[in-house]
Motif scaffolding. Structure first.
Motif, PDB file in Angstrom:
ATOM      1  N   VAL A  51       0.847  -1.193   0.000  1.00  0.00           N
ATOM      2  CA  VAL A  51       0.000   0.000   0.000  1.00  0.00           C
ATOM      3  C   VAL A  51       0.883   1.244   0.000  1.00  0.00           C
ATOM      4  O   VAL A  51       1.842   1.338   0.780  1.00  0.00           O
ATOM      5  CB  VAL A  51      -0.945   0.014   1.224  1.00  0.00           C
ATOM      6  N   SER A  52       0.540   2.180  -0.872  1.00  0.00           N
ATOM      7  CA  SER A  52       1.189   3.485  -0.889  1.00  0.00           C
ATOM      8  C   SER A  52       0.133   4.533  -0.576  1.00  0.00           C
ATOM      9  O   SER A  52      -0.905   4.582  -1.237  1.00  0.00           O
ATOM     10  CB  SER A  52       1.817   3.768  -2.262  1.00  0.00           C
ATOM     11  N   LEU A  53       0.411   5.344   0.423  1.00  0.00           N
ATOM     12  CA  LEU A  53      -0.493   6.413   0.829  1.00  0.00           C
ATOM     13  C   LEU A  53       0.315   7.694   0.858  1.00  0.00           C
ATOM     14  O   LEU A  53       1.075   7.936   1.786  1.00  0.00           O
ATOM     15  CB  LEU A  53      -1.095   6.109   2.203  1.00  0.00           C
ATOM     16  N   GLY A  54       0.147   8.520  -0.185  1.00  0.00           N
ATOM     17  CA  GLY A  54       1.049   9.651  -0.336  1.00  0.00           C
ATOM     18  C   GLY A  54       2.454   9.114  -0.541  1.00  0.00           C
ATOM     19  O   GLY A  54       2.700   8.312  -1.439  1.00  0.00           O
ATOM     20  N   HIS A  55       3.386   9.527   0.327  1.00  0.00           N
ATOM     21  CA  HIS A  55       4.754   9.013   0.256  1.00  0.00           C
ATOM     22  C   HIS A  55       5.026   7.975   1.337  1.00  0.00           C
ATOM     23  O   HIS A  55       6.183   7.608   1.582  1.00  0.00           O
ATOM     24  CB  HIS A  55       5.756  10.160   0.373  1.00  0.00           C
ATOM     25  N   THR A  56       3.968   7.477   1.978  1.00  0.00           N
ATOM     26  CA  THR A  56       4.106   6.372   2.929  1.00  0.00           C
ATOM     27  C   THR A  56       3.884   5.059   2.190  1.00  0.00           C
ATOM     28  O   THR A  56       2.901   4.921   1.457  1.00  0.00           O
ATOM     29  CB  THR A  56       3.068   6.508   4.068  1.00  0.00           C
TER      30      THR A  56
END
Length: 291
Positions: A51-56
């Protein structure tokens, strides 16, 4: 937890924007950043997701192994969590910093997911008191830009949806004992129901308002956060307060209601994405949602 330094001028700019429901990146207070979910990304696991959430960015792998049920619940299986905070995600994860955060995250994930209200633990039992499935959930933090709990929870739900557990056949040996035989057919497997698996929504109190999916800069302006685990029906299964500041009862109520609303809305697009990916057989195709 990874942090950044924010000047007083930046704090004022962020606070005024949130007060007017307009954050620095253009989102409103209850909007997520663009999220990408990818399943079946690790070949030597029984289920995995990225999972990518923004740059996380978070990677989750699940391995199913046969173990012995716990004495207090002999007819249930269970989950074990391990969180690895890679120093590549942020230099603050080097040494004890990453280890302490990993333990904190693991303990919270255990409270949220390892219970019969989230997962059918009885379905993981093979033979009461003798054999059960143990799901080892390994979480690797690849990149950190705030809001780890939410990204990890989505990745765990996606990985559980992707998990395939070999079908078990029980037989009796010559001495009257039970033998466990696993099917050799990769398609002869059992799938987990993730309908009731909650997603975590983290709300940060910034000024007199609260925001969903806070960036590191917004986190630096926050006095405290509320972590809320929410099912697809909007039921709250776990609440945890983090941060050194305090929250008044009215704020807690408002944040809980917002968390229920946002969490309930998060499940539908996630499940639709996972089901489409499954039916089309495009396990390795990146698909974005909530962008």
């Amino acid at each position: 937890m990874a942090t950044v330094k924010v000047s007083e001028a930046e704090k004022v700019y962020i606070l005024h924007g949130i007060r007017d429901d307009l954050r620095v990146d253009g989102r409103s207070c209850e909007d997520y950043r663009h999220m990408e979910v990818e399943t079946d990304v690790v070949s030597n696991t029984d289920g995995s997701a990225r999972v990518s959430l923004g740059h996380t960015a978070v990677l989750v792998g699940i391995k199913a192994e046969i173990g012995k049920p716990r004495p207090l619940v002999p007819d249930e299986g269970y989950l074990e969590f391990f969180v690895d905070c890679s120093a590549n995600a942020t230099p603050e994860f080097e040494g004890r910093g990453g280890e302490e955060l990993g333990i904190e995250l693991s303990n919270t994930l255990y409270r949220v997911f390892n219970n019969k209200n989230s997962i059918d633990l009885k379905g993981l039992c093979i033979s009461a008191g003798e054999h059960c499935w143990v799901l080892y959930v390994d979480v690797l933090l690849l990149q950190c830009d705030g809001n780890l709990y939410d990204a990890i929870s989505v990745a765990i739900k996606a990985a559980l949806f992707n998990t395939k557990i070999p079908r078990v056949h029980m037989s009796s040996d010559d001495e009257g004992g039970k033998e466990v035989e696993l099917s050799d057919d990769p398609f002869d497997c059992v799938r987990l129901s993730v309908e009731n698996v909650p997603c975590i929504v983290t709300l940060c109190k910034v000024g007199h308002r609260h925001v969903v999916d806070a960036t590191l800069q917004e986190k630096a302006c926050s006095v405290a956060s509320l972590i809320i685990a929410v099912t697809h029906r909007g039921t709250v299964t776990c609440v945890k307060k983090v941060g050194g500041g305090s929250l008044d009862p009215e704020s807690i109520f408002e944040m809980t209601e917002a968390g229920k609303r946002v969490g309930k809305a998060l499940h539908a697009p996630l499940m639709k994405l996972l089901q489409q990916e499954e039916s089309l057989g495009k396990k390795r195709e990146k698909v974005g949602f909530l962008g």
